[in-house]
Design an enzyme around this catalytic site. Structure first.
Site, PDB file in Angstrom:
ATOM      1  N   ALA A   1       0.866  -1.181   0.000  1.00  0.00           N
ATOM      2  CA  ALA A   1       0.000   0.000   0.000  1.00  0.00           C
ATOM      3  C   ALA A   1       0.904   1.233   0.000  1.00  0.00           C
ATOM      4  O   ALA A   1       2.070   1.158   0.416  1.00  0.00           O
ATOM      5  CB  ALA A   1      -0.890  -0.016   1.235  1.00  0.00           C
TER       6      ALA A   1
ATOM      7  N   GLY B   1       0.661  -4.902   1.013  1.00  0.00           N
ATOM      8  CA  GLY B   1      -0.522  -5.009   0.157  1.00  0.00           C
ATOM      9  C   GLY B   1      -0.270  -5.798  -1.120  1.00  0.00           C
ATOM     10  O   GLY B   1      -1.214  -6.316  -1.722  1.00  0.00           O
TER      11      GLY B   1
ATOM     12  N   GLU C   1      -0.642  -9.273  -0.107  1.00  0.00           N
ATOM     13  CA  GLU C   1      -2.065  -9.441   0.227  1.00  0.00           C
ATOM     14  C   GLU C   1      -2.948  -9.548  -1.020  1.00  0.00           C
ATOM     15  O   GLU C   1      -3.870 -10.363  -1.060  1.00  0.00           O
ATOM     16  CB  GLU C   1      -2.514  -8.276   1.125  1.00  0.00           C
ATOM     17  CG  GLU C   1      -1.895  -8.362   2.518  1.00  0.00           C
ATOM     18  CD  GLU C   1      -2.067  -7.089   3.332  1.00  0.00           C
ATOM     19  OE1 GLU C   1      -1.728  -5.995   2.825  1.00  0.00           O
ATOM     20  OE2 GLU C   1      -2.539  -7.173   4.474  1.00  0.00           O
TER      21      GLU C   1
ATOM     22  N   GLU D   1       4.691  -4.744   7.633  1.00  0.00           N
ATOM     23  CA  GLU D   1       3.927  -3.662   8.277  1.00  0.00           C
ATOM     24  C   GLU D   1       4.364  -3.331   9.698  1.00  0.00           C
ATOM     25  O   GLU D   1       4.373  -2.164  10.087  1.00  0.00           O
ATOM     26  CB  GLU D   1       2.425  -3.989   8.263  1.00  0.00           C
ATOM     27  CG  GLU D   1       1.767  -3.837   6.893  1.00  0.00           C
ATOM     28  CD  GLU D   1       1.849  -5.091   6.041  1.00  0.00           C
ATOM     29  OE1 GLU D   1       2.609  -6.015   6.393  1.00  0.00           O
ATOM     30  OE2 GLU D   1       1.162  -5.144   5.008  1.00  0.00           O
TER      31      GLU D   1
HETATM   32  N1  CAA Z   1       4.557   3.129  -1.060  1.00  0.00           N
HETATM   33  C1  CAA Z   1       4.940   4.252  -1.687  1.00  0.00           C
HETATM   34  N2  CAA Z   1       6.046   4.359  -2.441  1.00  0.00           N
HETATM   35  C2  CAA Z   1       6.796   3.250  -2.558  1.00  0.00           C
HETATM   36  C3  CAA Z   1       6.469   2.038  -1.933  1.00  0.00           C
HETATM   37  C4  CAA Z   1       5.269   1.984  -1.158  1.00  0.00           C
HETATM   38  N3  CAA Z   1       4.838   0.866  -0.559  1.00  0.00           N
HETATM   39  N4  CAA Z   1       7.420   1.118  -2.231  1.00  0.00           N
HETATM   40  C5  CAA Z   1       8.312   1.747  -3.016  1.00  0.00           C
HETATM   41  N5  CAA Z   1       7.949   3.034  -3.215  1.00  0.00           N
HETATM   42  C6  CAA Z   1       8.650   4.060  -4.002  1.00  0.00           C
HETATM   43  C7  CAA Z   1       9.870   4.581  -3.253  1.00  0.00           C
HETATM   44  O1  CAA Z   1       9.497   5.581  -2.333  1.00  0.00           O
HETATM   45  C8  CAA Z   1      10.694   5.116  -4.400  1.00  0.00           C
HETATM   46  O2  CAA Z   1      10.192   6.358  -4.804  1.00  0.00           O
HETATM   47  P1  CAA Z   1      11.199   7.586  -5.147  1.00  0.00           P
HETATM   48  O3  CAA Z   1      11.988   7.092  -6.323  1.00  0.00           O
HETATM   49  O4  CAA Z   1      10.284   8.720  -5.452  1.00  0.00           O
HETATM   50  O5  CAA Z   1      12.043   7.782  -3.931  1.00  0.00           O
HETATM   51  C9  CAA Z   1      10.404   4.136  -5.517  1.00  0.00           C
HETATM   52  O6  CAA Z   1       9.206   3.462  -5.175  1.00  0.00           O
HETATM   53  C10 CAA Z   1      11.479   3.089  -5.674  1.00  0.00           C
HETATM   54  O7  CAA Z   1      11.672   2.476  -4.428  1.00  0.00           O
HETATM   55  P2  CAA Z   1      13.115   2.323  -3.726  1.00  0.00           P
HETATM   56  O8  CAA Z   1      14.041   3.428  -4.155  1.00  0.00           O
HETATM   57  O9  CAA Z   1      12.910   2.136  -2.267  1.00  0.00           O
HETATM   58  O10 CAA Z   1      13.612   0.964  -4.422  1.00  0.00           O
HETATM   59  P3  CAA Z   1      14.617  -0.117  -3.823  1.00  0.00           P
HETATM   60  O11 CAA Z   1      14.927  -1.050  -4.922  1.00  0.00           O
HETATM   61  O12 CAA Z   1      15.741   0.539  -3.097  1.00  0.00           O
HETATM   62  O13 CAA Z   1      13.745  -0.903  -2.709  1.00  0.00           O
HETATM   63  C11 CAA Z   1      11.774  -1.985  -1.860  1.00  0.00           C
HETATM   64  C12 CAA Z   1      12.613  -1.651  -3.104  1.00  0.00           C
HETATM   65  C13 CAA Z   1      12.562  -2.963  -0.956  1.00  0.00           C
HETATM   66  C14 CAA Z   1      10.494  -2.669  -2.335  1.00  0.00           C
HETATM   67  C15 CAA Z   1      11.469  -0.701  -1.078  1.00  0.00           C
HETATM   68  O14 CAA Z   1      10.945   0.274  -1.977  1.00  0.00           O
HETATM   69  C16 CAA Z   1      10.482  -0.880   0.033  1.00  0.00           C
HETATM   70  O15 CAA Z   1      10.859  -1.392   1.087  1.00  0.00           O
HETATM   71  N6  CAA Z   1       9.223  -0.447  -0.185  1.00  0.00           N
HETATM   72  C17 CAA Z   1       8.196  -0.510   0.829  1.00  0.00           C
HETATM   73  C18 CAA Z   1       7.701  -1.925   1.030  1.00  0.00           C
HETATM   74  C19 CAA Z   1       6.700  -1.967   2.134  1.00  0.00           C
HETATM   75  O16 CAA Z   1       6.988  -1.687   3.274  1.00  0.00           O
HETATM   76  N7  CAA Z   1       5.451  -2.355   1.796  1.00  0.00           N
HETATM   77  C20 CAA Z   1       4.376  -2.438   2.753  1.00  0.00           C
HETATM   78  C21 CAA Z   1       3.614  -1.168   2.780  1.00  0.00           C
HETATM   79  S1  CAA Z   1       2.457  -1.122   4.104  1.00  0.00           S
HETATM   80  C22 CAA Z   1       1.103  -1.967   3.555  1.00  0.00           C
HETATM   81  O17 CAA Z   1       1.075  -2.542   2.493  1.00  0.00           O
HETATM   82  C23 CAA Z   1      -0.064  -1.925   4.500  1.00  0.00           C
HETATM   83  C24 CAA Z   1      -1.183  -2.842   4.196  1.00  0.00           C
HETATM   84  O18 CAA Z   1      -1.149  -4.008   4.492  1.00  0.00           O
HETATM   85  C25 CAA Z   1      -2.390  -2.298   3.632  1.00  0.00           C
END
Ligand code: CAA
Length: 263
Positions: free
Chosen positions: A63, A108, A111, A131
């Protein structure tokens, strides 16, 4: 649609989440577009769907953390409901949905794949519910579906520890049915979808409903669900053609799987 593309190849529909600048993360707009895309599927002609992410790095990275970062308790609950409503719609969609997971399937992303009927992935896929590291619970069904798919102990370990797993472990614990190279993934998804689409569509739909609904109740009620959906297949063109084919063909042809023509 800004973030979703939808293509049809024969009887197979392909839904692609396409938000590359955020690794296909799910914000409200993506969820709304997904909902609208599924609701617009022509169920008279399409018999199986594939859900995938654009690019070679990420299926869905979760998400949208930016959107969630300022939510109040009430808004957080409403955002959870928004995702849950869309994912439940996918889970109960009349025809099977195959998740073709091409990279990160986090939060998400994991999920939404679990709301699909069948998951296959590429060898670069990473699954996880990160999360608790963000100070929240999984909110789009992760606390419910992961335990049902891989078992309570493994699900709690992954969720409490925010532990990501790679494709080989996802395969070993039954989270995905198969692992392919990135190049092989979509051809494999299309092949599987075509096999499903070639079978009797009313029967396939009824199988999905029987399995899904039956898992929510005890066995006494479950077998009644099965009986009703089994009975519902009779007198249909599918049943008449399917059984007629078997009875009319010679012995050699009887052993072959017959592709059904009718709805
Ligand atoms: N939300 C918003 N933006 C996201 C995102 C997310 N979940 N995941 C990645 N992005 C964005 C980053 O902010 C980045 O944007 P910018 O270039 O503008 O900075 C872009 O995507 C590329 O990401 P990274 O530079 O971080 O890429 P990476 O290769 O270094 O890492 C990754 C990849 C490990 C997937 C890392 O992006 C990451 O950890 N993302 C978050 C994953 C996460 O925590 N997901 C769970 C979200 S909470 C949820 O889903 C709640 C629920 O159950 C409803």
């Amino acid at each position: 649609m800004e973030f979703i593309t939808y293509e049809v190849e024969g009887a197979v529909g392909i839904v692609t989440i396409n938000r590359p600048k955020a690794l296909n993360a799910l914000n409200s707009q993506v969820l709304e577009e997904l909902d609208a895309t599924f609701k617009a599927v022509d169920l008279d002609t399409v018999r199986c769907l594939i859900l995938t992410g654009a690019g070679e790095k990420s299926f869905v990275a979760g998400a949208d953390i930016g959107e969630m970062s300022t939510l109040t308790k009430a808004e957080g609950e409403a955002f959870g409901k928004k995702g849950n409503d869309v994912f439940r719609m996918i889970e109960t969609f009349p025809i099977p949905v195959i998740a073709a997971i091409n990279g990160f399937a986090l939060g998400g992303g994991c999920e939404i794949s679990m709301s699909c009927d069948i998951r296959i992935c590429s060898d670069n896929a990473v699954f996880g519910q990160p999360e608790v590291g963000l100070g929240i619970t999984p909110g789009f069904g992760g606390t419910q579906r992961l335990a049902r798919i891989i078992g309570v102990g493994k699900a709690k370990e992954m969720i409490y520890g925010a532990r990501n797993i790679k494709a080989d472990e996802a395969y070993r614990i039954g989270l995905v049915n198969n692992v392919y190279t990135l190049e092989e993934l979509m051809p494999a998804a299309k092949k599987l979808a075509s096999i499903i689409a070639a079978n009797a569509p009313i029967a396939v739909r009824n199988c999905k409903k029987a399995i899904n609904d039956g898992l929510q109740v005890d066995m006494d009620q479950a077998i009644v669900i099965e009986e009703k959906l089994f009975g519902d297949c009779f007198e249909t063109e599918d049943q008449k053609a399917g059984m007629g084919n078997f009875l009319e063909k010679d012995k050699e042809k009887k052993l072959k799987v017959v592709p059904f023509q009718n709805k």
